[in-house]
Enzyme design. Structure first.
Site, PDB file in Angstrom:
ATOM      1  N   ASP A 189       0.862  -1.170   0.000  1.00 37.50           N
ATOM      2  CA  ASP A 189       0.000   0.000   0.000  1.00 37.50           C
ATOM      3  C   ASP A 189       0.905   1.228   0.000  1.00 37.50           C
ATOM      4  OD1 ASP A 189      -1.787   2.030   0.423  1.00 37.50           O
ATOM      5  OD2 ASP A 189      -2.250   1.481   2.499  1.00 37.50           O
TER       6      ASP A 189
ATOM      7  N   ASP B  21     -17.635   4.925  -0.870  1.00 43.68           N
ATOM      8  CA  ASP B  21     -16.392   4.448  -0.270  1.00 43.68           C
ATOM      9  C   ASP B  21     -16.677   4.059   1.188  1.00 43.68           C
ATOM     10  OD1 ASP B  21     -13.642   4.006   0.296  1.00 43.68           O
ATOM     11  OD2 ASP B  21     -13.042   5.602  -1.079  1.00 43.68           O
TER      12      ASP B  21
ATOM     13  N   ASP C 268     -10.437  -3.344  -1.540  1.00 40.72           N
ATOM     14  CA  ASP C 268      -9.316  -2.420  -1.406  1.00 40.72           C
ATOM     15  C   ASP C 268      -8.439  -2.879  -0.239  1.00 40.72           C
ATOM     16  OD1 ASP C 268      -7.732  -0.178  -1.741  1.00 40.72           O
ATOM     17  OD2 ASP C 268      -9.196   1.247  -0.962  1.00 40.72           O
TER      18      ASP C 268
ATOM     19  N   ARG D 161      -7.545  -3.744  -5.752  1.00 41.86           N
ATOM     20  CA  ARG D 161      -6.331  -2.925  -5.805  1.00 41.86           C
ATOM     21  C   ARG D 161      -5.081  -3.796  -5.895  1.00 41.86           C
ATOM     22  NH1 ARG D 161      -4.904   1.757  -1.472  1.00 41.86           N
ATOM     23  NH2 ARG D 161      -4.224  -0.003  -0.197  1.00 41.86           N
TER      24      ARG D 161
ATOM     25  N   ASP E 235      -3.928   5.178  -5.611  1.00 47.00           N
ATOM     26  CA  ASP E 235      -4.241   6.473  -5.016  1.00 47.00           C
ATOM     27  C   ASP E 235      -3.328   7.557  -5.577  1.00 47.00           C
ATOM     28  OD1 ASP E 235      -6.097   5.054  -3.594  1.00 47.00           O
ATOM     29  OD2 ASP E 235      -4.858   4.860  -1.803  1.00 47.00           O
TER      30      ASP E 235
ATOM     31  N   HIS F 169     -12.714   9.791  -9.280  1.00 47.77           N
ATOM     32  CA  HIS F 169     -12.697   9.424  -7.852  1.00 47.77           C
ATOM     33  C   HIS F 169     -11.740  10.352  -7.124  1.00 47.77           C
ATOM     34  CE1 HIS F 169     -12.805   7.033  -4.255  1.00 47.77           C
ATOM     35  NE2 HIS F 169     -11.601   6.492  -4.406  1.00 47.77           N
TER      36      HIS F 169
ATOM     37  N   ASP G  81      26.280 -10.240 -79.350  1.00 47.53           N
ATOM     38  CA  ASP G  81      25.718  -8.899 -79.456  1.00 47.53           C
ATOM     39  C   ASP G  81      24.782  -8.855 -80.656  1.00 47.53           C
ATOM     40  OD1 ASP G  81      25.324  -6.206 -78.989  1.00 47.53           O
ATOM     41  OD2 ASP G  81      27.324  -5.581 -79.636  1.00 47.53           O
TER      42      ASP G  81
ATOM     43  N   GLU H  81      19.004  -8.943 -81.165  1.00 44.38           N
ATOM     44  CA  GLU H  81      17.589  -8.646 -80.887  1.00 44.38           C
ATOM     45  C   GLU H  81      16.624  -9.273 -81.908  1.00 44.38           C
ATOM     46  OE1 GLU H  81      20.203  -6.397 -78.669  1.00 44.38           O
ATOM     47  OE2 GLU H  81      20.084  -6.326 -80.853  1.00 44.38           O
TER      48      GLU H  81
ATOM     49  N   ASP I  68      24.308  -0.280 -74.757  1.00 45.55           N
ATOM     50  CA  ASP I  68      25.209   0.770 -75.219  1.00 45.55           C
ATOM     51  C   ASP I  68      24.810   2.102 -74.601  1.00 45.55           C
ATOM     52  OD1 ASP I  68      26.339  -1.246 -76.660  1.00 45.55           O
ATOM     53  OD2 ASP I  68      25.350  -0.735 -78.547  1.00 45.55           O
TER      54      ASP I  68
END
Length: 1751
Positions: A250, A374, A491, A574, A590, A648, A1313, A1316, A1420
């Site tokens: 506490d 309380d 509590d 608590r 508290d 509270h 080379d 393509e 290239d």
């Protein structure tokens, strides 16, 4: 009657008698058992502590108590080394303390048992236990338990109610996770997936004494969260020598380090950005200290019980919490009403004041569910009573509240007064408890211990006793009949007492005054509580003190069940212990009305989320002190989002309920606003509690849990989330209206304004005026809502709704859990409704997954709000899905609203019954649909557009198509034929639309679609014309032999959509659609096919080969043409393993005048000492550019090549495909004609060759180079024929020609080379292509260079005929793009056959799978600065394409190179896998020796680095060859969770471990480079750079490139030489770059470097290396290496070896021989160099190296 007092003499005699009795009993025990009556503490001989020099951060305190000195330290056998800091231990453990393992057994693969014996050493606190037992078990795949306990006698263990009920279900052997070190005993816990060390106790000895147990463990990161209960001012722990005591107390939560109400020896550790995390729980309830230190490491010191650890593994922090809660018990679902707002205070004074408070807050219409009283409601603060004067009407108070839908909660404390009641009447609760022996007793076990609490002198119930539990339940039942209430608040149950121990004090013994007292508040065990020798049913209060609240909760749960029966009710405690959340909530104690406590509440809530108590909150506005309006206003705002939301305050302070500040106050208005939001979102919050209860997910959630990959979130603790989706950003400082808030990496919407936040992953200044709090919804969320009211009783009767927040992908998901809100065990009984919600593609699915609640309130979903809707909706429809039938309806336009500015759609008055399943679908305006171009050709206009049946609508968006397809344009399908291995679909073109509008390319109306589930992670779909055979690409793919027919194993789900037809592929794990072609515009005509798909993100990479200015594509309507052309730049089999020499530096030039120029270059390079392996011959070595014919000016080339090769060099020559047809005698052409290898026209058009022109010249001409190019080609270039490489006969011819040439000129590789194929005329000589002209100029021309000239521009006629290997005749139109691919494999096979070696082929034109045979250069290019960074992009793209051996022409091919640019390019090019300097004819030389000495020196320096690292590069090439991994690697591939890496293209990696950051701009000496999230070492200095996850300004002088090695990796290397022939002979070195955990790993591949198929023949060496802290180990995985290729170990460099001097290094070989190599440790750079070369240790034999600091 007065108390009798003893005289001094009497007291002395009593003490002496007691001592004699103790001695007699001890002697009797020794006589009977032959064992000491006390535990031994002895050391035989002289103890010499072993005190190695260890990092200060790893010292473990050997003197945790006060008063350390050198003498006292050495008396404990520990090491003394004072420092200039007091928080660092000066006295720390030696390495010869602890225990050794005597024996180990494994009864099954999941369990390990061992016996331990204490090593002879001095004691710290006495009572050491010599023999211990160890038990470990894998209880599940994600939970490891290990326990260390006394082998001879039973000690106290926590009797946990939930854990004791668990059973084990492991499937992973314990050996995958746990390793044991035997001397001294230690444990290493690893993550089984990656072997990462998570919890390593070998750093310090185990101490196990009767009242002092200690264990330390090294951790993998500083990201530690948890431990409690304390006030932690930050959620992320400080590891700088912080000690946290744990012992329930506490106390005031005022920010100190003292212990508070709960006992939580649990922490979570986030390992890294991946999210992988683990948790550690010590099941021990004794008082303890937990110390965190910067190693990082944790030390536990507890003063009783056993060491019972649980290690919990998760892939994310959330998973760790889920594992922990599965262990200790998942949380209760609180009653729905308990999620409402609550008011309380200590000492209202009377019931009238309570009612006045209720009424004034009702009057302002404050949402408010619960009122508390309380202890002031009690008579003299006595439990189970009420004050019949001031609270006379309390029995009716609950009815008063219930009448307005509110609830009443009252308090009970455990302490029971021993005094009479008012009027001297009996206090019957006390009397009945005394009769039942319900109280904790003094040490005699009989006399009730008396302390003092609120009612005065009290006794304390022993909730561990069944008789006490029965009494407590009975008293509560009695009291509940007297005072009606709804829930209970307990509590003072730490347990608290205002007396120290008891009204009698406490005896002087080892329980009340143990040998070691943790750093608890006040430093006295019984301060503000009971004597430790008090007796309870579970044991001494010393052992069970921290379980008092836990036992009270268990007892109270039984009491609540007795009173409330089937109602759930609520408990709030608590004091707590792991597992309490199964029954109870908690508040943070508290606190005070101050700005610190409002801040510190957030880390507290987040921690209790980890601890399994999600029903958590702090006292809003503060308990102690008066709260200012500003503080209370800000606290009410944030408190509205506490799960437990209660205002509270304490006795004597001003009222702080909201209405007390005035009905018109900003505080009241703000409170009402945010409480109404809270009540609106209670269905979402309630669902989060359901998830916590069923899966263990957190409710209040750290931002880090969702965004763990973003290290910026790891410290965020002034913001928090509700679940995944709601971000709360409160104001926590006075006098401010702007908050620095972090916006995580997601889409976010402001809750109040519904506007999308414009930024993400950044800190923003968030404007939050007095009445505002930051509240944002994450994109991807669907939040269930309900219209709020002043209580949940009323709000639960109101209509429900949904808030949908769309994410980046316009998707969202959510859940709803709903029951009656009050009944117990509704999940267990099934009395609930559960929904899954999702939004995908504009359809909201509201799917009921469980319907077990009858919905008595007849609730309906009324309103749905959708945020992030880009365009207004055209229509919204609702489908009610029930029993397999669907009822459709259209939402009236009046019920649809759209906010254009905010992009929010509101659907009103839908009236969808809760419990029903629905589909809500919205169609957006056409402007909001993605536009798919219906007229990609140029010159589109409205008439042309509409002629195709498309929509014409101009747009202001740049490059957006104005002509686009209507939403249903495409195909529809007939029923799908599903099989376990795939599906087949027949589709038909939507006939309502006209032809796609391309003359000569008719649409194909009926198509077939087939989908194959090739494997768990691969699928294929194909669309074709089932009626007419069409060309298909003849490239073989490496497909799995059998499909994956088990749907559960497939990582994807496939669906088809209709009208338009589309295929959707969804990643199951995330729900992300990674392919979604269900969009308009799919077209399939003879010469035009178009398919579109939505993308799952904007991060798209690849497509090629084209020149891209960034690696990540710009998605703003960019079109890339793909057609193989000769122009400047602009599944598939794993890459070839290149010859080792081909990784060396290479030189080439188009324009060598003769062989003398090459010889001079070679001589100059050798003189400069620049590494250089390969010399090329470009077409100038040929006579008139004729393949296979040597130019007379190069007659000396064969001899020169032989000389160079004899000195370790290699030669590569060029070959073009085109063969001259104008020679009188030219064997290559003549034999080609004879073998019929050249491309011809189709027979129906002509029987002749399709002639082109390329480089070969006519014979007997002198070329006038002053003429324009076209004239030069016309006058001087010979007719050229093109081999058809698809044909097997062509491959035979090609190999023969290469063989003949090899007989004249030796070579090692071939460069092909112009394939393509390129031609200098368009189509054919004369330019007239025969056959169908549409093939040359098809109806749709992609955006190619010179597309107006047709597809035959600079290549062959598209009507040319080629013949596939199976005899099928195809048009060049179809196979043009794979001509280079067809050229590559025959060339590679010819090279291997002719040379008998692996060599290398480099090709210009490629197609997927080309990488199986060849490398590639990027064409290239030009000598310009932009080509440097573009080359990085190109290499990374070809990594994606499966060609690892790639690079660009260093310094550029076209144009003259500039000095600085060429030097920077040499530095960059040194890290191209294919590293070649090549330039074009007519330009000045640009090789390294053509500039000046400075250039030569810088080139030598950087190439020496390349050659040093070639063993690493070669190993990467091997891994690419066998695994398909990348060599040049984008940063995002390694750091995928870091979005900053997704855009990086000016840096790259070699594999995972070498980061290259080149200078790419003129004049720079500082480069800004990104340092990803890992430890990185500067290659040049070996220093840890000390930063991560940020841009860094890197010093880059002209002679240096920035290189960094990643911690955690081991790189093989060799000393460089002038060629690889010599460097390969050098010893093998290693760079061991340690990571944060002191570990590293790596591998090394080696073969002869040029043998054919050495991998397939297994003629190689493969080694793995592992480093862990101070040990490097090699493991030979495979070894069939020829003796000539064996290597010995050279220099080993360990980076990050620490700053404490290392003086002892041991190298142990496979045969056990141990050597002491020389070493050098630089404590400044932390580099340790071990010189192993003189030892001649073979690398192909296992070895181990260990290093130690000086002793």
């Amino acid at each position: 009657m007065g108390r009798r007092r003893f005289s001094g003499l009497e007291l002395t005699l009593m003490v002496m008698f007691a001592l004699m009795s103790v001695a007699a009993i001890a002697l009797l025990v020794l006589f009977v058992t032959g064992e000491p009556g006390v535990l031994k503490d002895e050391t035989t001989g002289v103890f010499v502590p072993q005190c190695p020099a260890i990092p200060v951060a790893e010292r473990v305190d050997c003197f945790p108590d006060a008063g350390a000195s050198k003498l006292q330290c050495e008396t404990r056998g520990c090491c003394w080394s004072p420092l200039d800091e007091r928080n660092v231990p000066w006295c720390f453990f030696s390495t010869n303390h602890g225990y050794t393992v005597e024996s180990v057994e494994q009864p099954n693969p999941y369990v390990m048992n061992a016996q331990l014996r204490r090593m002879a050493s001095p004691s710290l606190f006495g009572g050491d236990i010599d023999e211990l037992s160890f038990h470990a078990e894998m209880q599940s795949n994600n939970r490891l338990r290990f326990k260390i306990f006394d082998a001879q006698r039973k000690r106290f263990e926590v009797p946990h109610e939930h854990i004791s009920s668990l059973t084990s279900d492991p499937s992973s052997p314990i050996s995958n996770t746990l390793e044991m070190t035997h001397k001294p005993f230690g444990l290493t816990v690893r993550r089984k997936e990656n072997k990462k060390v998570l919890f390593d106790t070998t750093m310090a000895p185990l101490v196990f004494a009767d009242q002092y147990l200690q264990l330390s463990a090294r951790l993998p990161s500083h990201n530690i969260y948890g431990l409690g209960e304390h006030v932690h001012q930050r959620y992320l722990h400080d590891t700088n020598w912080r000690t946290w005591p744990i012992f329930t107390r506490d106390g005031f939560p005022n920010g100190g380090t003292h212990n508070l109400y709960g006992h939580y020896p649990f922490f979570l550790c986030l390992e890294e950005e991946s999210g992988k995390s683990f948790g550690v729980f010590l099941m021990n309830s004794n008082a303890m200290d937990v110390t965190l230190q910067p190693a990082p490491a944790v030390t536990y010191r507890t003063i009783g019980g056993v060491l019972d650890f649980y290690i919990l593994f998760g892939d994310t922090p959330e998973q760790v919490v889920q594992e922990f809660l599965e262990l200790v018990g998942r949380p209760v679902i609180p009653p729905y009403w308990s999620l409402g707002f609550q008011l309380s205070r200590w000492d209202y004074g009377n019931l009238t004041e309570v009612k006045d408070t209720v009424e004034r807050n009702r009057a302002v219409s404050l949402p408010y569910d619960i009122q508390y009283t309380d202890i002031d409601y009690m008579e003299d603060k006595k439990d189970f009573t009420y004050d019949k004067v001031n609270f006379n009407e309390l029995p009716q108070f609950a009815d008063y509240l219930h009448a307005k839908g509110q609830r009443y909660i009252l308090i009970l404390d455990p302490a029971i007064a021993i005094s009479k009641r008012v009027g001297n009447t009996p206090y019957e609760s006390y009397d009945r408890g005394t009769e039942k022996n319900a109280w904790i007793t003094e040490s005699d076990g009989k006399t009730p211990l008396v302390g003092e609490v609120w009612p005065g002198e009290t006794v304390f119930p022993d909730y561990t006793s069944q008789s006490c539990i029965d009494w407590w339940v009975d008293e509560y039942v009695r009291f509940s009949k007297e005072i009606k209430h709804d829930a209970l608040w307990i509590d003072m149950n730490e347990v608290a007492s205002f007396q120290k121990g008891s009204i009698k004090g406490c005896a002087d013994n080892d329980l009340n005054y143990p040998p070691f007292t943790p750093k608890i508040l006040d430093g006295v065990m019984y301060s503000k509580t009971l004597c430790m020798d008090a007796k309870q049913a579970w044991g001494n209060h010393y052992d069970v003190h921290s379980l008092y609240g836990y036992s009270m909760v268990l007892a109270t749960e039984k009491a609540l069940q007795s009173v409330f029966g089937g109602n759930r009710t609520l408990m709030l405690t608590r004091s707590s212990f792991p597992g309490v959340g199964k029954y109870s909530g908690h508040w943070l104690g508290d606190n005070g009305a101050n700005w610190n406590d409002i801040k510190w509440a957030i880390p507290g809530m987040l921690e209790f989320g980890l601890f399994g108590i999600p029903y958590i909150g702090a006292d809003i506005c503060g308990f102690f002190d008066d709260s200012t309006e500003e503080l209370c206003r800000r606290w009410m705002q944030v408190g509205a989002f506490y799960p437990f939301s209660r205002n509270h305050n304490a006795q004597g302070y001003k009222p702080q309920d909201p209405a007390a500040y005035g009905a018109d106050s900003t505080l009241v208005k703000s409170s009402i606003h945010y409480l109404r939001i809270r009540y609106t979102l209670l269905p979402y919050l309630y669902t989060l509690f359901y998830k916590a209860h069923t899966t263990g997910e957190t409710v209040v959630r750290p931002v880090m849990h969702e965004f763990y990959s973003d290290s910026a979130t790891w410290t965020v603790d002034q913001q928090f989330l509700w679940g995944k989706y709601l971000l709360i950003t409160p104001v926590l400082h006075p006098g401010v209206d702007t908050v620095q808030a972090y916006i995580p990496d997601a889409v976010w919407y402001d809750y109040d304004t519904m506007e999308q936040v414009a930024v993400r992953k950044t800190i923003v200044d968030m404007h939050l005026p007095a009445d505002k709090l930051g509240l944002h919804i994450r994109g991807g969320a669907i939040l269930p809502t309900q219209r709020p009211d002043v209580t949940t009783t009323y709000s639960r009767r109101h209509p429900m709704g949904l808030i949908v927040a769309l994410d980046d992908n316009s998707q969202a998901a959510g859940e709803l859990f709903w029951d009656d809100g009050d009944s117990r065990d509704t999940v267990k009984t099934g009395n609930f409704i559960h929904y899954n919600f999702s939004v995908v593609n504009g359809v909201l699915t509201m799917q009921v997954t469980h319907d077990g609640y009858g919905n008595p309130d007849v609730l309906r979903f009324e309103d749905i709000t959708v945020m992030g809707v880009p365009q207004p909706p055209i229509s919204v429809s609702v489908s009610h899905v029930s029993g397999g039938t669907t009822a459709n309806s259209t939402v009236p336009t009046a019920n649809i609203q759209y906010d254009e500015a905010k992009k929010v759609m509101f659907l009103k008055n839908l009236s969808l019954a809760l419990g029903g399943s629905y589909l809500v679908k919205w169609e957006l305006q056409a402007a909001g649909n993605p536009r798919f171009d219906c007229h990609p050709e140029e010159l589109a206009d409205e008439a042309k557009c509409k002629a195709r049946g498309c929509i014409w609508e101009p747009s202001a968006v740049e490059r957006a198509p104005w002509c686009f397809y209507p939403k249903d344009y495409g195909y529809t399908f007939t029923p799908v034929e599903n099989t376990p291995s795939g599906m087949t679909v027949d589709i038909t073109r939507n006939g309502k639309y006209r032809s796609s509008g391309r003359p000569g390319s008719p649409d194909i109306d009926k198509l077939r679609v087939q989908i194959w589930y090739l494997s768990s992670d691969m699928l294929r779909f194909k669309i074709w014309d089932p009626a007419t055979a069409r060309y298909e690409v003849p490239v073989p793919l490496s497909l799995p032999p059998t499909p994956e027919t088990d749907e559960n194993k497939r990582l994807y789900k496939v669906e088809v959509t209709n009208n338009p037809f589309g295929i959707q592929v969804t990643r199951k794990s995330t729900g992300t659609k990674i392919w979604d072609s269900s969009v308009p515009g799919f077209t399939f005509s003879d010469l035009f096919i178009q398919v579109s798909t939505r993308l799952s993100s904007e991060y798209v990479y690849g497509f090629g080969e084209t020149e891209h200015p960034t690696y990540k594509h710009d998605l703003n309507y960019h079109t890339w043409g793909m057609f193989a052309k000769d122009q400047p730049p602009g599944l598939i089999g794993r890459p070839v393993l290149p010859a080792y020499w081909s990784l060396g530096f290479q030189l080439c030039r188009y324009g060598y005048a003769n062989d003398t120029e090459i010889a001079d270059l070679y001589k100059d390079m050798r003189a400069a000492g620049i590494p250089y392996d390969v010399q090329y011959g470009d077409i100038d070595y040929m006579e008139r550019q004729l393949d296979f014919v040597l130019n007379p000016k190069f007659d000396g080339l064969p001899a020169l090549v032989d000389k160079m090769r004899g000195e370790g060099m290699r030669f590569i020559f060029i070959l073009d495909p085109a063969i001259s047809g104008n020679e009188t005698t030219y064997p290559a052409f003549d034999r080609g004609i004879a073998d019929d290898v050249f491309i011809k026209w189709p027979a129906e058009l002509s029987d002749g060759i399709v002639w082109g022109k390329v480089w070969p010249d006519y014979p007997n001409v002198t070329v006038n180079t002053s003429l324009d190019w076209d004239t030069e080609v016309e006058l001087y270039r010979a007719y050229a024929a093109f081999p058809d490489f698809f044909r097997a006969r062509t491959a035979v011819w090609w190999q023969r020609e290469i063989q003949d040439f090899y007989n004249k000129l030796k070579f090692d590789g071939i460069w092909i080379d112009m394939n393509e194929p390129a031609s200098f005329v368009h189509g054919t000589v004369g330019g007239k292509c025969l056959g169908n002209p549409l093939l040359e100029n098809p109806p749709y021309m992609p955006p190619l260079e010179s597309k107006h000239l047709g597809l035959n521009h600079k290549t062959l006629c598209m009507n040319s005929e080629q013949i596939l290997s199976d005899g099928t005749k195809v048009r060049h139109y179809d196979v043009h793009n794979i001509y280079g691919w067809s050229h590559t494999e025959p060339t590679y096979n010819a090279l291997l056959s002719v040379t008998g070696k692996r060599g290398i082929v480099v090709t210009r034109s490629t197609y997927p799978t080309s990488g199986k045979w060849a490398g590639h250069w990027l064409g290239d290019n030009y000598s310009s600065w932009d080509q440097l960074f573009k080359s990085i992009i190109g290499m990374m793209e070809f990594s994606l394409f499966g060609i690892s051996y790639t690079g660009a022409d260093i310094c550029g091919f076209f144009n003259a190179a500039e000095y600085e640019m060429c030097l920077r390019w040499m530095q960059l090019g040194a890290f191209y896998p294919y590293s070649r300097n090549h330039n074009g004819k007519g330009n000045e030389r640009q090789d390294p020796v053509s500039w000046n000495q400075t250039f030569s020196d810088a080139s030598r320096e950087v190439l020496n680095i390349r050659y040093t690292l070639l063993p690493y590069l070669y190993t990467l090439m091997y891994e690419a060859h066998v695994d398909g991994s990348t060599v040049v690697r984008p940063l995002l591939h390694e750091f995928v969770n870091d979005k900053a890496t997704w855009d990086i293209y000016k840096q790259f990696l070699w594999g995972p471990a070498l980061l290259i950051t080149p200078a790419l701009d003129p004049g720079v000496t500082v480069v800004h480079g990104y340092v990803p999230d890992a430890r990185w070492y500067d290659f040049h200095t070996a220093r840890d750079v000390g930063v991560r996850r940020q841009m860094v300004a890197m010093h880059t002088p002209l002679d240096q490139i920035n290189l960094h090695i990643r911690g955690g990796y081991i790189l093989p290397w060799q000393n460089p030489e002038n060629t690889t022939y010599y460097s390969r002979k050098n010893p093998l070195g290693l760079i061991v770059a340690l990571d944060d955990a002191g570990t590293a790993r790596g591998s090394f591949f080696w073969d002869d470097g040029e043998g054919i198929d050495t991998v397939e023949k297994k003629e190689y060496l493969l080694i793995s290396f592992t480093a862990n802290l101070n040990t490097l180990t090699s493991e030979v995985i495979h070894n069939q290496l020829a003796p000539a290729d064996r290597l010995t170990l050279g220099e080993v460099k360990v980076w990050g070896a620490g700053s404490v001097g290392i003086t002892d290094v041991t190298l142990t070989t496979a045969d056990g021989a141990a050597y002491k190599p020389e070493s050098n440790h630089n404590v400044d750079t932390q580099e340790l160099i071990i010189y192993a070369a003189p030892l001649s240790v073979p690398v192909d034999q296992k070895f181990t190296i260990t290093w130690k600091t000086s002793i």
